[in-house]
Design a protein around this motif. Structure first.
Motif, PDB file in Angstrom:
ATOM      1  N   GLN A   3       0.837  -1.196   0.000  1.00 12.41           N
ATOM      2  CA  GLN A   3       0.000   0.000   0.000  1.00 12.41           C
ATOM      3  C   GLN A   3       0.874   1.248   0.000  1.00 12.41           C
ATOM      4  O   GLN A   3       1.989   1.243   0.531  1.00 12.41           O
ATOM      5  CB  GLN A   3      -0.907   0.002   1.230  1.00 12.41           C
ATOM      6  N   ARG A   4       0.339   2.305  -0.577  1.00 15.49           N
ATOM      7  CA  ARG A   4       1.025   3.585  -0.536  1.00 15.49           C
ATOM      8  C   ARG A   4       1.103   4.052   0.916  1.00 15.49           C
ATOM      9  O   ARG A   4       0.137   3.932   1.665  1.00 15.49           O
ATOM     10  CB  ARG A   4       0.278   4.602  -1.388  1.00 15.49           C
ATOM     11  N   GLU A   5       2.268   4.578   1.308  1.00 18.12           N
ATOM     12  CA  GLU A   5       2.416   5.052   2.679  1.00 18.12           C
ATOM     13  C   GLU A   5       2.979   6.468   2.699  1.00 18.12           C
ATOM     14  O   GLU A   5       3.775   6.857   1.826  1.00 18.12           O
ATOM     15  CB  GLU A   5       3.318   4.123   3.500  1.00 18.12           C
ATOM     16  N   SER A   6       2.577   7.207   3.696  1.00 20.93           N
ATOM     17  CA  SER A   6       3.107   8.548   3.897  1.00 20.93           C
ATOM     18  C   SER A   6       4.489   8.433   4.510  1.00 20.93           C
ATOM     19  O   SER A   6       4.680   7.729   5.493  1.00 20.93           O
ATOM     20  CB  SER A   6       2.190   9.340   4.814  1.00 20.93           C
ATOM     21  N   VAL A   7       5.456   9.115   3.918  1.00 21.56           N
ATOM     22  CA  VAL A   7       6.832   9.060   4.385  1.00 21.56           C
ATOM     23  C   VAL A   7       7.169  10.276   5.253  1.00 21.56           C
ATOM     24  O   VAL A   7       7.736  10.126   6.329  1.00 21.56           O
ATOM     25  CB  VAL A   7       7.795   8.997   3.187  1.00 21.56           C
ATOM     26  N   ALA A   8       6.827  11.453   4.765  1.00 19.79           N
ATOM     27  CA  ALA A   8       7.172  12.679   5.484  1.00 19.79           C
ATOM     28  C   ALA A   8       6.233  13.790   5.048  1.00 19.79           C
ATOM     29  O   ALA A   8       5.752  13.798   3.913  1.00 19.79           O
ATOM     30  CB  ALA A   8       8.619  13.071   5.199  1.00 19.79           C
ATOM     31  N   ALA A   9       6.002  14.728   5.963  1.00 19.54           N
ATOM     32  CA  ALA A   9       5.157  15.883   5.665  1.00 19.54           C
ATOM     33  C   ALA A   9       5.751  17.107   6.331  1.00 19.54           C
ATOM     34  O   ALA A   9       6.414  17.002   7.370  1.00 19.54           O
ATOM     35  CB  ALA A   9       3.729  15.648   6.152  1.00 19.54           C
TER      36      ALA A   9
END
Length: 111
Positions: free
Chosen positions: A44-50
């Motif tokens: 699944q697509r995952e959030s790495v950094a924001a």
């Protein structure tokens, strides 16, 4: 029309570094959260950094201490400095801002 264009991906050996860039156009993004996500094959697509407009940042646990997100509001750019890369970091990295996705840039970590 809002557009995001990523660059900077490539093939790197474990322990190496890469710097990803995302050029945003179509509006001024200084008041928006800007983020990097990644998608590996079969995962699944995952959030790495924001990064928030204030400069506050958030990272997924697996990249803390190795990745650094930054932004240049004057240039409508967001960056992801990646160090000590691991094979499990291999993925397509995508820039995300205000409902818009870039096309992605491939990062492959392999010896």
């Amino acid at each position: 029309q809002v557009q995001l264009v990523e660059s900077g991906g490539g093939l790197v050996q474990p322990g190496g570094s890469l710097r990803l860039s995302c050029a945003a156009s179509g509006r001024t993004f200084s008041s928006y959260i800007m983020a990097w996500h990644r998608q590996a094959p079969g995962k699944q697509r995952e959030s790495v950094a924001a990064i928030w407009p204030s400069g506050a940042t958030h990272y997924v646990d697996s990249v803390k201490g190795r990745f650094t997100i930054s932004r240049d509001n004057a240039k409508n750019m967001v960056y992801l400095q990646m160090t000590n890369l691991k094979p499990e970091d291999t993925a397509v990295y995508l820039c995300y801002v205000s409902g818009t996705w870039g096309q992605g840039t491939q990062v492959t970590v392999s010896s």
